[in-house]
Design a protein around this motif. Structure first.
Motif, PDB file in Angstrom:
ATOM      1  N   PRO A 208       0.796  -1.235   0.000  1.00  0.00           N
ATOM      2  CA  PRO A 208       0.000   0.000   0.000  1.00  0.00           C
ATOM      3  C   PRO A 208       0.828   1.284   0.000  1.00  0.00           C
ATOM      4  O   PRO A 208       0.376   2.306  -0.514  1.00  0.00           O
ATOM      5  N   ASP A 209       2.047   1.240   0.543  1.00  0.00           N
ATOM      6  CA  ASP A 209       2.863   2.457   0.576  1.00  0.00           C
ATOM      7  C   ASP A 209       3.713   2.645  -0.684  1.00  0.00           C
ATOM      8  O   ASP A 209       4.469   3.605  -0.776  1.00  0.00           O
ATOM      9  N   GLU A 210       3.569   1.753  -1.661  1.00  0.00           N
ATOM     10  CA  GLU A 210       4.316   1.887  -2.911  1.00  0.00           C
ATOM     11  C   GLU A 210       3.442   2.565  -3.966  1.00  0.00           C
ATOM     12  O   GLU A 210       2.274   2.203  -4.128  1.00  0.00           O
ATOM     13  N   PRO A 211       4.014   3.530  -4.701  1.00  0.00           N
ATOM     14  CA  PRO A 211       3.228   4.243  -5.713  1.00  0.00           C
ATOM     15  C   PRO A 211       2.981   3.357  -6.930  1.00  0.00           C
ATOM     16  O   PRO A 211       3.902   3.090  -7.704  1.00  0.00           O
ATOM     17  N   GLY A 212       1.765   2.881  -7.059  1.00  0.00           N
ATOM     18  CA  GLY A 212       1.469   2.036  -8.199  1.00  0.00           C
ATOM     19  C   GLY A 212       0.102   1.418  -8.133  1.00  0.00           C
ATOM     20  O   GLY A 212      -0.660   1.628  -7.177  1.00  0.00           O
ATOM     21  N   VAL A 213      -0.199   0.654  -9.176  1.00  0.00           N
ATOM     22  CA  VAL A 213      -1.503   0.028  -9.330  1.00  0.00           C
ATOM     23  C   VAL A 213      -1.327  -1.394  -9.838  1.00  0.00           C
ATOM     24  O   VAL A 213      -0.353  -1.697 -10.534  1.00  0.00           O
ATOM     25  N   ALA A 214      -2.237  -2.269  -9.487  1.00  0.00           N
ATOM     26  CA  ALA A 214      -2.277  -3.629 -10.020  1.00  0.00           C
ATOM     27  C   ALA A 214      -3.330  -3.670 -11.122  1.00  0.00           C
ATOM     28  O   ALA A 214      -4.424  -3.115 -10.970  1.00  0.00           O
ATOM     29  N   VAL A 215      -2.992  -4.327 -12.224  1.00  0.00           N
ATOM     30  CA  VAL A 215      -3.885  -4.397 -13.376  1.00  0.00           C
ATOM     31  C   VAL A 215      -3.971  -5.850 -13.831  1.00  0.00           C
ATOM     32  O   VAL A 215      -2.952  -6.479 -14.111  1.00  0.00           O
ATOM     33  N   ASP A 216      -5.189  -6.370 -13.906  1.00  0.00           N
ATOM     34  CA  ASP A 216      -5.428  -7.742 -14.335  1.00  0.00           C
ATOM     35  C   ASP A 216      -5.107  -7.898 -15.821  1.00  0.00           C
ATOM     36  O   ASP A 216      -5.430  -7.013 -16.622  1.00  0.00           O
ATOM     37  N   ILE A 217      -4.500  -9.024 -16.187  1.00  0.00           N
ATOM     38  CA  ILE A 217      -4.065  -9.232 -17.572  1.00  0.00           C
ATOM     39  C   ILE A 217      -5.061 -10.012 -18.423  1.00  0.00           C
ATOM     40  O   ILE A 217      -4.729 -10.404 -19.542  1.00  0.00           O
ATOM     41  N   SER A 218      -6.262 -10.226 -17.924  1.00  0.00           N
ATOM     42  CA  SER A 218      -7.245 -10.897 -18.776  1.00  0.00           C
ATOM     43  C   SER A 218      -7.730  -9.920 -19.844  1.00  0.00           C
ATOM     44  O   SER A 218      -7.759  -8.715 -19.635  1.00  0.00           O
TER      45      SER A 218
END
Length: 168
Positions: free
Chosen positions: A140-150
Motif C-alpha cells: 500500500p505504501d508503494e506508488p502504483g496500481v495492479a492491473v489484471d491481464i485478462s
C-alpha cells in the motif's frame, strides 16, 4: 495522469510487459524502453539456460533501468522490468524517486499459457515457478496500481490508464 511520470510496467515473465509497455507509452505520449535490453549478456545466458537470476545478477540491470528512469524525470517514460521484489522497486525508486508501477497480474495458468505461445524470447517457462515464488506484490505504501491481464492488450492498456488516472 496530470504530470509526466516514469511508469515501470512490472510483473512475472509472460504477463505482457513487452506488449502493454509500448501501448501504454503510446497512449501517454512518452518513450518506451524495453527492460530486457538493460540486461548484461551474462544474465541473458543464465536465463536462457533455465537458471534463475540471483539478486547480485539483478543489481546492475536495475541500476541501468534506474538511470534511464532518472534521465526521463519530469519528461515521462515507460519501461518494463519484472521488479519482483520490494527491494528491487526500492532500488529503482532510489534512482528515480517519482516513478510509479503498473503491476500486471494474472493467475499462473494464464501466464504459462501465454509464455508457451510466445516466440523468440529467452525466458523459458521452466523459470515461471521461481518468478512467482520471488514475486512480492506492490504494498500500500508503494506508488502504483495492479492491473489484471485478462482480455486483449487494448483492454489491459485501458485498465492501466484508468488506474493510473485514479492514482493521480
Amino acid at each position: 495522469m496530470r504530470t509526466p511520470h516514469v511508469v515501470v510496467v512490472m510483473g512475472v515473465a509472460g504477463t505482457g510487459k513487452t506488449t502493454i509497455g509500448p501501448l501504454l507509452a503510446d497512449r501517454l505520449g512518452v518513450p518506451y524502453a524495453e527492460g530486457d535490453d538493460f540486461h548484461p549478456e551474462a544474465n541473458i545466458a543464465k536465463m536462457t539456460a533455465g537458471i534463475p537470476l540471483e539478486d547480485e545478477d539483478r543489481w546492475p540491470w536495475l541500476d541501468a533501468i534506474g538511470a534511464w528512469a532518472r534521465g526521463r524525470t519530469g519528461r515521462g517514460g515507460v519501461v518494463s522490468s519484472s521488479a519482483l521484489k520490494r527491494s528491487y522497486r526500492d532500488r529503482l525508486r532510489a534512482a528515480a524517486p517519482g516513478i510509479v508501477f503498473v503491476h500486471l497480474t494474472g493467475d499462473r495458468e494464464l501466464v504459462e499459457r501465454r509464455m508457451a505461445n510466445r516466440r523468440g524470447h529467452f525466458m523459458p517457462t521452466a523459470l515461471l515457478d521461481s518468478q512467482f515464488a520471488t514475486l512480492q506484490p506492490l504494498q500500500p505504501d508503494e506508488p502504483g496500481v495492479a492491473v489484471d491481464i485478462s482480455g486483449t492488450p487494448e483492454e489491459i492498456t485501458a485498465r492501466a490508464l484508468a488506474a493510473l488516472e485514479d492514482l493521480g
